[in-house]
Motif scaffolding. Structure first.
Motif, PDB file in Angstrom:
ATOM      1  N   LEU A  17       5.804  53.069  90.493  1.00  0.00           N
ATOM      2  CA  LEU A  17       4.879  54.027  89.890  1.00  0.00           C
ATOM      3  C   LEU A  17       3.449  53.870  90.394  1.00  0.00           C
ATOM      4  CD1 LEU A  17       6.156  53.856  86.196  1.00  0.00           C
ATOM      5  CD2 LEU A  17       6.745  55.537  87.954  1.00  0.00           C
ATOM      6  N   GLU A  18       3.167  52.752  91.063  1.00  0.00           N
ATOM      7  CA  GLU A  18       1.824  52.534  91.592  1.00  0.00           C
ATOM      8  C   GLU A  18       1.644  53.130  92.985  1.00  0.00           C
ATOM      9  OE1 GLU A  18       4.503  49.676  93.331  1.00  0.00           O
ATOM     10  OE2 GLU A  18       4.180  50.281  91.247  1.00  0.00           O
ATOM     11  N   ALA A  19       2.688  53.717  93.539  1.00  0.00           N
ATOM     12  CA  ALA A  19       2.626  54.255  94.908  1.00  0.00           C
ATOM     13  C   ALA A  19       1.581  55.368  95.007  1.00  0.00           C
ATOM     14  CB  ALA A  19       3.998  54.781  95.329  1.00  0.00           C
ATOM     15  N   PHE A  88       2.587  53.898  83.859  1.00  0.00           N
ATOM     16  CA  PHE A  88       2.579  55.273  84.359  1.00  0.00           C
ATOM     17  C   PHE A  88       1.311  56.003  83.912  1.00  0.00           C
ATOM     18  CE2 PHE A  88       3.928  59.797  83.861  1.00  0.00           C
ATOM     19  CZ  PHE A  88       4.200  60.064  85.194  1.00  0.00           C
ATOM     20  N   ASN A  89       0.867  55.735  82.693  1.00  0.00           N
ATOM     21  CA  ASN A  89      -0.304  56.419  82.161  1.00  0.00           C
ATOM     22  C   ASN A  89      -1.589  56.016  82.878  1.00  0.00           C
ATOM     23  OD1 ASN A  89       1.418  57.668  80.384  1.00  0.00           O
ATOM     24  ND2 ASN A  89       0.893  56.363  78.636  1.00  0.00           N
ATOM     25  N   GLU A  90      -1.605  54.824  83.482  1.00  0.00           N
ATOM     26  CA  GLU A  90      -2.771  54.424  84.269  1.00  0.00           C
ATOM     27  C   GLU A  90      -2.959  55.359  85.456  1.00  0.00           C
ATOM     28  OE1 GLU A  90      -5.192  52.019  83.837  1.00  0.00           O
ATOM     29  OE2 GLU A  90      -4.320  52.045  81.808  1.00  0.00           O
ATOM     30  N   GLY A  96      -8.471  61.499  85.948  1.00  0.00           N
ATOM     31  CA  GLY A  96      -9.562  62.036  85.147  1.00  0.00           C
ATOM     32  C   GLY A  96      -9.184  62.444  83.749  1.00  0.00           C
ATOM     33  N   VAL A  97      -7.909  62.270  83.374  1.00  0.00           N
ATOM     34  CA  VAL A  97      -7.456  62.594  82.016  1.00  0.00           C
ATOM     35  C   VAL A  97      -7.998  61.553  81.046  1.00  0.00           C
ATOM     36  CG1 VAL A  97      -5.429  62.862  80.526  1.00  0.00           C
ATOM     37  CG2 VAL A  97      -5.387  63.741  82.875  1.00  0.00           C
ATOM     38  N   ALA A  98      -8.434  61.997  79.867  1.00  0.00           N
ATOM     39  CA  ALA A  98      -9.058  61.107  78.876  1.00  0.00           C
ATOM     40  C   ALA A  98      -7.998  60.295  78.134  1.00  0.00           C
ATOM     41  CB  ALA A  98      -9.895  61.922  77.904  1.00  0.00           C
ATOM     42  N   VAL A  99      -7.315  59.437  78.869  1.00  0.00           N
ATOM     43  CA  VAL A  99      -6.193  58.690  78.311  1.00  0.00           C
ATOM     44  C   VAL A  99      -6.636  57.786  77.170  1.00  0.00           C
ATOM     45  CG1 VAL A  99      -4.457  56.918  78.815  1.00  0.00           C
ATOM     46  CG2 VAL A  99      -4.826  58.810  80.419  1.00  0.00           C
ATOM     47  N   ASP A 100      -7.711  57.038  77.360  1.00  0.00           N
ATOM     48  CA  ASP A 100      -8.159  56.102  76.322  1.00  0.00           C
ATOM     49  C   ASP A 100      -8.483  56.828  75.029  1.00  0.00           C
ATOM     50  OD1 ASP A 100      -7.848  54.015  78.083  1.00  0.00           O
ATOM     51  OD2 ASP A 100      -9.963  53.933  78.655  1.00  0.00           O
TER      52      ASP A 100
END
Length: 286
Positions: A17-19, A88-90, A96-100
């Motif tokens: 998923l880090e690719a 995955f969410n990282e 630029g999505v406001a994940v936190d």
């Protein structure tokens, strides 16, 4: 009713998923389809923690050794889901999505509203309802190979998650009925509430993602996407009976849901140890 499948406490596989070559719109290049699953992924880590907490509320009261073991394995699987989806969410956060902010709001909603204001029996009923929804989606996605046109790495992640949702789909329900002694009315009310809040939160997150993406013609994207979900032949077509079965007084999760694709995934993964290969096989055989 006893489980038809053993619950396997697998360590979360490596999906790559880090690719850096993972595309933003990894599902057939489609913004709606990709962001629909991305939005659900954002909801999973805090949701899994909520489910674990709600089942743990009654863990000390369980006397059945089989159910005790199932609860232990349920907690392990949900913990692994939280870890993998956090990774995955990282990737989504880097876009630029406001994940936190989203996670903070979800945590407040689940733990400072529901778990502080509702009874422990009701929050367990919420958990059982959410587990039914995720399991019926898992059954449906397998049966239709919904993700056949998705990036193989992310498809593999969702196939693995779906397998484990199927394996432990009755655990919270059994704790609710056998240990918490929950009744029919509370179970139904919780399902009605979850049936509204889960898709609503998913769509609100998607709306934010589309703004971050600078997506043009968003109205058209929503119309086509909602038709893909709810229209004739869509993602959720054919699942209504499975959903409504929950409202029967004598319902149990193991009364519904096909298992052929589940068995295909499990056999392939246990033979090869390769989650991506297992996801590919399921996509080809549906």
């Amino acid at each position: 009713m006893t489980s038809k499948q053993s619950i396997v406490p697998r360590k979360g596989p490596e999906f790559g998923l880090e690719a850096e070559d993972l595309p933003r719109y990894w599902f057939a290049g489609d913004a709606f389809k990709s962001r629909f699953f991305d939005a659900m992924s954002l909801l999973f880590p805090e949701g899994e923690r909520f489910f674990i907490a709600c089942v743990r509320d009654f863990r000390e009261q369980i006397t059945d050794p089989v159910l005790q073991r199932q609860v232990k394995d349920f907690i392990y699987q949900e913990g692994q889901h939280s870890m993998v989806h956090t990774q995955f969410n990282e990737r989504i956060k880097a876009q630029g999505v406001a994940v936190d902010h989203i996670l903070k709001e979800e945590h407040h909603f689940l733990f400072n509203v529901f778990r502080k204001r509702m009874s422990r029996r009701y929050t367990l009923a919420q958990t059982a309802a959410a587990e039914h929804l995720t399991a019926l989606m898992a059954h449906g996605f397998f049966a239709k190979a919904i993700l056949k046109d998705a990036d193989p790495r992310i498809r593999a992640m969702y196939a693995w998650h779906a397998v484990e949702e199927i394996e432990h789909k009755a655990v919270a329900f059994d704790v609710y009925q056998q240990v918490a002694k929950g009744g029919y009315l509370t179970r139904v009310l919780a399902m009605l509430q979850v049936s509204i809040t889960f898709p609503l939160h998913t769509f609100l997150i998607m709306r934010h993602m589309f703004k971050v993406d600078g997506l043009k013609q968003r109205g058209r994207v929503w119309r086509r996407g909602l038709w893909w979900l709810y229209g004739p032949g869509g993602v959720f077509s054919g699942l209504l009976g499975h959903y409504l079965a929950y409202f029967k007084p004598g319902f149990h999760p193991w009364q519904a849901g096909q298992l052929d694709r589940y068995q295909t995934w499990r056999e392939t993964y246990e033979t090869t140890g390769d989650a991506i290969a297992a996801g590919d096989v399921v996509a080809r055989t549906a």
